[in-house]
Design a protein around this motif. Structure first.
Motif, PDB file in Angstrom:
ATOM      1  N   ASP A  52      -7.315  -1.557  -9.448  1.00 45.29           N
ATOM      2  CA  ASP A  52      -5.889  -1.271  -9.657  1.00 45.29           C
ATOM      3  C   ASP A  52      -5.713  -0.002 -10.480  1.00 45.29           C
ATOM      4  O   ASP A  52      -6.240   0.103 -11.568  1.00 45.29           O
TER       5      ASP A  52
ATOM      6  N   ASP B  46       0.835  -1.207   0.000  1.00 46.88           N
ATOM      7  CA  ASP B  46       0.000   0.000   0.000  1.00 46.88           C
ATOM      8  C   ASP B  46       0.869   1.256   0.000  1.00 46.88           C
ATOM      9  O   ASP B  46       0.553   2.240  -0.691  1.00 46.88           O
TER      10      ASP B  46
ATOM     11  N   LYS C 246       4.017   5.644  -5.209  1.00 42.57           N
ATOM     12  CA  LYS C 246       4.416   5.327  -6.588  1.00 42.57           C
ATOM     13  C   LYS C 246       5.883   4.913  -6.663  1.00 42.57           C
ATOM     14  O   LYS C 246       6.663   5.397  -7.474  1.00 42.57           O
TER      15      LYS C 246
ATOM     16  N   LYS D 204       2.097   1.795  -3.468  1.00 41.48           N
ATOM     17  CA  LYS D 204       1.020   2.335  -4.313  1.00 41.48           C
ATOM     18  C   LYS D 204       0.842   3.830  -4.078  1.00 41.48           C
ATOM     19  O   LYS D 204       0.725   4.616  -5.031  1.00 41.48           O
TER      20      LYS D 204
ATOM     21  N   ASN E 117      -1.677  -4.042  -6.817  1.00 42.30           N
ATOM     22  CA  ASN E 117      -1.602  -2.686  -7.354  1.00 42.30           C
ATOM     23  C   ASN E 117      -0.487  -2.589  -8.398  1.00 42.30           C
ATOM     24  O   ASN E 117       0.337  -3.484  -8.536  1.00 42.30           O
ATOM     25  N   GLN E 118      -0.481  -1.493  -9.096  1.00 37.62           N
ATOM     26  CA  GLN E 118       0.422  -1.305 -10.229  1.00 37.62           C
ATOM     27  C   GLN E 118       1.890  -1.448  -9.865  1.00 37.62           C
ATOM     28  O   GLN E 118       2.694  -1.945 -10.652  1.00 37.62           O
ATOM     29  N   TYR E 119       2.276  -1.035  -8.658  1.00 36.32           N
ATOM     30  CA  TYR E 119       3.701  -0.950  -8.310  1.00 36.32           C
ATOM     31  C   TYR E 119       4.233  -2.182  -7.586  1.00 36.32           C
ATOM     32  O   TYR E 119       5.420  -2.236  -7.269  1.00 36.32           O
TER      33      TYR E 119
END
Length: 403
Positions: free
Chosen positions: A403, A113, A119, A116, A138-140
């Motif tokens: 996401d 988290d 970033k 995210k 999540n994306q990262y």
């Protein structure tokens, strides 16, 4: 006396030293790594050695992108709050290029988290909850080890062959344990619709009261037990279960128990015939593993545990991703890791683009007490790339909708 000139010289030297220090800092790629070292030493001491070996090998070949790799580690005290504070310090003060690590699933979720929100690229080595890559992905965040769904999917076909109807479950009552039990129940019911789960023991992590837990399971009279306990909790459970005859004439399916860090401490109390996931380090014959094993034993005069493989593979994956991205920029690393393939001691591993889960697999076999020591026998390696062990792309898309 004229002191102006010496002072100017001193200022210049100070400026040069600062510039040199800054240049030196930029000459390294910093990986900020956080883990529960004090709380989980059985797994994480070998894991740290695995990372050390990987860094040594990478830097001996010139590093990555022309820079040496440096790992800056912190202890999260097995606490999500401390995990986030350590991550903030590594990113803000140490200026690390990416984050890695975590062992426990709840601390891993806290770090995911954080990644995210900030970033920042995060490579999770060990946290096994399915939320790392699916419901809470999540994306990262990318994950190396096979998660609870994957390991349950590898165990269930063998569990079905046992033809046991009445099951009990025992697990540590936090994210990993809950996730493992949920996956096993779902998959076993799908494969064997008449199965019943008649008893459940959820124990505090690291604080099991083994006597009452074993007695409650025995009183329920299950045909089989699904165990998710590990570490000291597992040792206490096995000892008490042996004493009270819990395992006599009863099948046991157990996640992680075949890993040397958990099987070895059982010594002459190691059970016979448990169906487990694990790591039979002295029986893996592929060339990639032999090279890793030889290098590890030469450096540490010891045999590797699964933690050693995870630590080593995590850093090798990070290096491969950095080379592919040709940058330490987090967004470029995210793009590079989607579909990234790298070499691990278990062979080629790929990070799936749809969920950031790697295809590293696991060994499934049985425990055997051989001369007062637990070993894995009758084992087979299941590749995580096998569609049987991963959700479909459609299911992943649905679970990662946020996401």
């Amino acid at each position: 006396m004229n002191i102006k000139k010496p002072l100017n010289l001193a200022v210049r030297w100070a400026a040069l030293a600062a510039a040199t220090a800054a240049l030196s800092a930029h000459a390294q790629i910093k990986i900020g790594e956080i883990n529960s070292y004090k709380a989980q030493p059985a797994f994480l001491e070998p894991y740290k050695k695995g990372m050390e070996l990987a860094v040594e090998q990478i830097n001996a070949k010139g590093g990555v992108l022309g820079k040496k790799i440096e790992i800056i580690s912190r202890d999260d005290n097995a606490n999500p709050g401390d995990m986030v504070r350590a991550a903030e310090e590594l990113v803000s003060r140490e200026k690390v290029d990416l984050l890695a690590g975590a062992f426990l699933s709840h601390t891993g979720m806290a770090l995911a988290d954080f990644a995210k929100q900030k970033k920042v690229f995060y490579l999770a080595g060990e946290p096994l909850t399915d939320k790392m890559t699916w419901q809470g992905g999540n994306q990262y965040t990318f994950r190396l080890r096979p998660g609870t769904f994957m390991q349950a999917a590898m165990l269930v076909p063998e569990a079905v062959k046992l033809k046991k109807k009445r099951w009990a479950v025992v697990y540590p009552n936090y994210e990993y344990g809950q996730s493992a039990v949920a996956a096993f129940k779902t998959l076993l019911k799908a494969a064997q619709p008449d199965v019943e789960f008649i008893a459940e023991q959820a124990t505090p992590l690291g604080k099991i009261e083994a006597g009452p837990v074993v007695q409650a399971l025995a009183d329920a009279k299950p045909d089989a037990i699904f165990n998710v306990l590990f570490g000291a909790d597992l040792s206490k459970f096995v000892r008490e279960g042996n004493t009270r005859g819990l395992f006599e004439g009863r099948a046991v399916v157990s996640v992680l128990t075949g890993e040397p860090e958990y099987l070895d401490p059982l010594k002459d109390e190691a059970p016979n015939g448990w169906l487990v996931t694990g790591y039979p380090w002295n029986g893996v014959s592929i060339p990639a593993h032999k090279a890793f094993l030889d290098a590890y034993q030469a450096k540490f005069k010891d045999y590797p545990r699964l933690g050693s493989v995870v630590g080593y593979s995590m850093i090798m994956a990070a290096a491969a991703g950095l080379e592919k991205a040709k940058s330490t920029d987090s967004d470029k690393l995210v793009a590079a890791f989607k579909g990234l393939q790298f070499d691990s001691p278990f062979g080629k591993v790929t990070f799936r683009p749809e969920d950031h889960q790697s295809t590293m697999g696991a060994f499934v076999g049985k425990t055997k007490n051989e001369g007062g020591k637990g070993v894995m026998v009758d084992y087979v390696y299941y590749d995580g790339a096998d569609a049987r062990f991963q959700p479909s792309a459609a299911d992943v898309k649905k679970s990662r909708a946020a996401d």
